[in-house]
Design an enzyme around this catalytic site. Structure first.
Site, PDB file in Angstrom:
ATOM      1  N   ASN A   9       0.893  -1.036   0.044  1.00 35.56           N
ATOM      2  CA  ASN A   9      -0.221  -0.131   0.229  1.00 35.56           C
ATOM      3  C   ASN A   9       0.826   1.195  -0.180  1.00 35.56           C
ATOM      4  O   ASN A   9       1.169   1.701   0.979  1.00 35.56           O
ATOM      5  CB  ASN A   9      -1.074  -0.126   1.025  1.00 35.56           C
ATOM      6  CG  ASN A   9      -1.311   1.029   1.144  1.00 35.56           C
ATOM      7  OD1 ASN A   9      -2.261   1.939   0.681  1.00 35.56           O
ATOM      8  ND2 ASN A   9      -2.589   1.527   2.990  1.00 35.56           N
ATOM      9  N   TRP A  10       1.214   2.016  -1.028  1.00 35.07           N
ATOM     10  CA  TRP A  10       2.153   3.017  -1.475  1.00 35.07           C
ATOM     11  C   TRP A  10       1.480   4.115  -0.185  1.00 35.07           C
ATOM     12  O   TRP A  10       2.412   5.179  -0.226  1.00 35.07           O
ATOM     13  CB  TRP A  10       1.905   2.989  -2.960  1.00 35.07           C
ATOM     14  CG  TRP A  10       2.783   3.130  -3.976  1.00 35.07           C
ATOM     15  CD1 TRP A  10       2.828   1.334  -3.589  1.00 35.07           C
ATOM     16  CD2 TRP A  10       3.191   2.301  -4.989  1.00 35.07           C
ATOM     17  NE1 TRP A  10       3.536   0.404  -4.427  1.00 35.07           N
ATOM     18  CE2 TRP A  10       3.940   1.596  -5.646  1.00 35.07           C
ATOM     19  CE3 TRP A  10       3.712   3.897  -5.593  1.00 35.07           C
ATOM     20  CZ2 TRP A  10       4.699   1.801  -6.612  1.00 35.07           C
ATOM     21  CZ3 TRP A  10       4.256   3.810  -7.163  1.00 35.07           C
ATOM     22  CH2 TRP A  10       4.629   2.448  -7.298  1.00 35.07           C
ATOM     23  N   LYS A  11       0.337   4.250  -0.300  1.00 36.83           N
ATOM     24  CA  LYS A  11      -0.393   5.276   0.370  1.00 36.83           C
ATOM     25  C   LYS A  11      -0.488   6.372  -0.324  1.00 36.83           C
ATOM     26  O   LYS A  11      -0.342   6.642  -1.919  1.00 36.83           O
ATOM     27  CB  LYS A  11      -0.204   5.715   1.923  1.00 36.83           C
ATOM     28  CG  LYS A  11      -0.072   4.471   2.689  1.00 36.83           C
ATOM     29  CD  LYS A  11      -0.026   4.478   4.172  1.00 36.83           C
ATOM     30  CE  LYS A  11      -0.134   3.253   4.920  1.00 36.83           C
ATOM     31  NZ  LYS A  11      -0.382   3.770   6.611  1.00 36.83           N
ATOM     32  N   HIS A  98      -9.197   1.252   5.085  1.00 37.69           N
ATOM     33  CA  HIS A  98      -8.280   1.373   5.773  1.00 37.69           C
ATOM     34  C   HIS A  98      -8.198   2.082   7.428  1.00 37.69           C
ATOM     35  O   HIS A  98      -9.033   3.470   6.312  1.00 37.69           O
ATOM     36  CB  HIS A  98      -7.392   2.122   5.080  1.00 37.69           C
ATOM     37  CG  HIS A  98      -5.401   1.612   5.079  1.00 37.69           C
ATOM     38  ND1 HIS A  98      -5.173   3.037   6.016  1.00 37.69           N
ATOM     39  CD2 HIS A  98      -4.565   1.012   5.261  1.00 37.69           C
ATOM     40  CE1 HIS A  98      -4.437   2.372   6.587  1.00 37.69           C
ATOM     41  NE2 HIS A  98      -3.902   1.346   5.648  1.00 37.69           N
ATOM     42  N   GLU A 100      -7.044   4.780   7.859  1.00 36.26           N
ATOM     43  CA  GLU A 100      -6.968   5.816   8.060  1.00 36.26           C
ATOM     44  C   GLU A 100      -7.679   7.007   6.784  1.00 36.26           C
ATOM     45  O   GLU A 100      -7.954   7.945   7.298  1.00 36.26           O
ATOM     46  CB  GLU A 100      -5.628   6.296   6.705  1.00 36.26           C
ATOM     47  CG  GLU A 100      -3.736   6.064   7.354  1.00 36.26           C
ATOM     48  CD  GLU A 100      -2.745   5.716   6.580  1.00 36.26           C
ATOM     49  OE1 GLU A 100      -2.747   5.086   5.434  1.00 36.26           O
ATOM     50  OE2 GLU A 100      -1.416   4.739   7.383  1.00 36.26           O
ATOM     51  N   GLU A 170      -5.048  -4.810  10.290  1.00 31.80           N
ATOM     52  CA  GLU A 170      -4.307  -4.054  10.479  1.00 31.80           C
ATOM     53  C   GLU A 170      -4.045  -3.513  11.783  1.00 31.80           C
ATOM     54  O   GLU A 170      -5.064  -2.108  11.905  1.00 31.80           O
ATOM     55  CB  GLU A 170      -3.958  -2.591   9.794  1.00 31.80           C
ATOM     56  CG  GLU A 170      -3.463  -3.731   8.900  1.00 31.80           C
ATOM     57  CD  GLU A 170      -3.587  -2.520   7.355  1.00 31.80           C
ATOM     58  OE1 GLU A 170      -2.065  -2.780   6.888  1.00 31.80           O
ATOM     59  OE2 GLU A 170      -3.425  -1.366   6.916  1.00 31.80           O
ATOM     60  N   GLY A 176       2.854   2.311  11.298  1.00 31.56           N
ATOM     61  CA  GLY A 176       3.801   3.658  10.491  1.00 31.56           C
ATOM     62  C   GLY A 176       4.440   3.923  11.765  1.00 31.56           C
ATOM     63  O   GLY A 176       4.787   5.327  11.832  1.00 31.56           O
ATOM     64  N   SER A 216       4.130  -2.388  10.275  1.00 25.02           N
ATOM     65  CA  SER A 216       5.468  -2.321  10.677  1.00 25.02           C
ATOM     66  C   SER A 216       5.660  -3.458  10.608  1.00 25.02           C
ATOM     67  O   SER A 216       6.761  -3.651  10.723  1.00 25.02           O
ATOM     68  CB  SER A 216       6.040  -1.606  11.809  1.00 25.02           C
ATOM     69  OG  SER A 216       5.647  -0.107  12.251  1.00 25.02           O
ATOM     70  N   GLY A 237       3.015  -0.844   3.916  1.00 26.68           N
ATOM     71  CA  GLY A 237       3.205   0.309   4.220  1.00 26.68           C
ATOM     72  C   GLY A 237       4.828   0.597   3.711  1.00 26.68           C
ATOM     73  O   GLY A 237       5.160   0.914   2.133  1.00 26.68           O
ATOM     74  N   GLY A 238       5.076   1.069   4.522  1.00 23.25           N
ATOM     75  CA  GLY A 238       6.266   1.840   4.445  1.00 23.25           C
ATOM     76  C   GLY A 238       7.293   0.813   3.929  1.00 23.25           C
ATOM     77  O   GLY A 238       8.418   2.028   2.639  1.00 23.25           O
TER      78      GLY A 238
HETATM   79  P1  13P Z   1       2.792   0.179   7.942  1.00 27.94           P
HETATM   80  O1  13P Z   1       3.492  -1.100   7.265  1.00 27.94           O
HETATM   81  O2  13P Z   1       3.694   1.913   7.607  1.00 27.94           O
HETATM   82  O3  13P Z   1       3.210   0.498   9.012  1.00 27.94           O
HETATM   83  O4  13P Z   1       1.996   0.813   7.359  1.00 27.94           O
HETATM   84  C1  13P Z   1       0.914  -0.558   7.092  1.00 27.94           C
HETATM   85  C2  13P Z   1      -0.487  -0.279   6.756  1.00 27.94           C
HETATM   86  O5  13P Z   1      -0.600   1.009   7.389  1.00 27.94           O
HETATM   87  C3  13P Z   1      -0.917  -1.344   5.046  1.00 27.94           C
HETATM   88  O6  13P Z   1      -1.464  -0.431   4.427  1.00 27.94           O
END
Ligand code: 13P
Length: 253
Positions: A9-11, A98, A100, A170, A176, A216, A237-238
């Site tokens: 997930n590049w966000k 998600h 967010e 999640e 993050g 993470s 994510g990251g």
């Molecule tokens: P991180 O891997 O940056 O914690 O993000 C996880 C995430 O929200 C994937 O959708």
């Protein structure tokens, strides 16, 4: 055997050029070393790069997903993107619910349900996120919260429809933050989710659904987390913003 999935997930990251470079590095990395046939790699870049990603994916071993979709079919919804549009550029997956989006866009379980319906109607597989916030975990309410998210967002589906889903657990406190759920904590909730599905749709359906861990997840911890019985991969994510790390995670089964 359940499908192993590593989805990135590049966000809201990367310019067009950076996106091009990242995808081409993923293509190269997947050419270098053959991935297990049971592992599916999915990338979910922002909307403007989806078509470029699907072009690349035609000659590589990954599939493409979007990060969100509208609850509506079409029409006067400025800024929204419909499931039919995603289908028209041949997307296979789309993230829904998600944390967010729940947090910054007030996305409710009822909206998640509508988005899932839109995607299934257009033959796109939803990757549905659930997970508790820190204060909910501290109050030991994680099971209650996840149960409600799954029941209200997904339990209107038929068993046939449910089989199309991928679920991502999640925990919001791990996203993050560099804090990861322990493999035991992940296993506990994943087993709980699978059991919920089994109670509603039967064991056979529950055994087929891939449940991913997100929060993470990185090359250094993926192997241990993925080793748990009910963890079928990760939503990253990251660490998905570096091809090398993302692909290392895909090789962590
Ligand atoms: P991180 O891997 O940056 O914690 O993000 C996880 C995430 O929200 C994937 O959708």
């Amino acid at each position: 055997m359940r499908k192993h999935i590593v989805a990135g997930n590049w966000k809201m990251n990367n310019t067009f050029e950076e996106a091009d470079e990242l995808i081409s590095n993923i293509v190269d990395a997947l050419e270098e070393k053959e991935l297990d046939r049971n592992t599916q790699v999915i990338i979910c870049p922002p909307f403007p790069y989806l078509e470029m990603a699907t072009d690349y994916s035609k000659d590589s071993y990954f599939l493409v997903g979007a990060q969100d979709v509208s609850t509506e079919d079409k029409g006067a919804y400025t800024g929204e993107v419909s499931a039919a549009m995603l289908k028209s550029i041949e997307l296979e997956y789309c993230i829904v619910g998600h944390s967010e989006r729940r947090q910054y866009h007030n996305e409710s379980n009822a909206m998640v349900a509508k988005k899932v319906d839109q995607l299934l109607k257009n033959e796109i597989r939803p990757i549905v996120c659930c997970g508790e916030r820190l204060e909910e975990r501290e109050a030991d309410k994680q099971f209650e919260v996840v149960k409600q998210q799954i029941e209200e967002g997904l339990f209107h589906l038929t068993a046939e429809q449910f089989k199309e889903l991928v679920i991502a657990y999640e925990p919001v406190w791990a996203i993050g933050t560099g804090k990861t759920a322990t493999p035991e904590q992940a296993q506990e909730i994943h087993a709980f989710i699978r059991n919920l599905i089994a109670e509603k749709y039967g064991k056979e359906v529950a055994e087929e659904i891939s449940i991913l861990y997100g929060g993470s997840c990185k090359p250094s911890n993926a192997k241990e987390i993925f080793s748990k019985t009910d963890v079928d991969g990760g939503l990253i994510g990251g660490a998905c913003l570096k091809a090398e790390d993302f692909i290392a995670i895909a090789f962590s089964f």
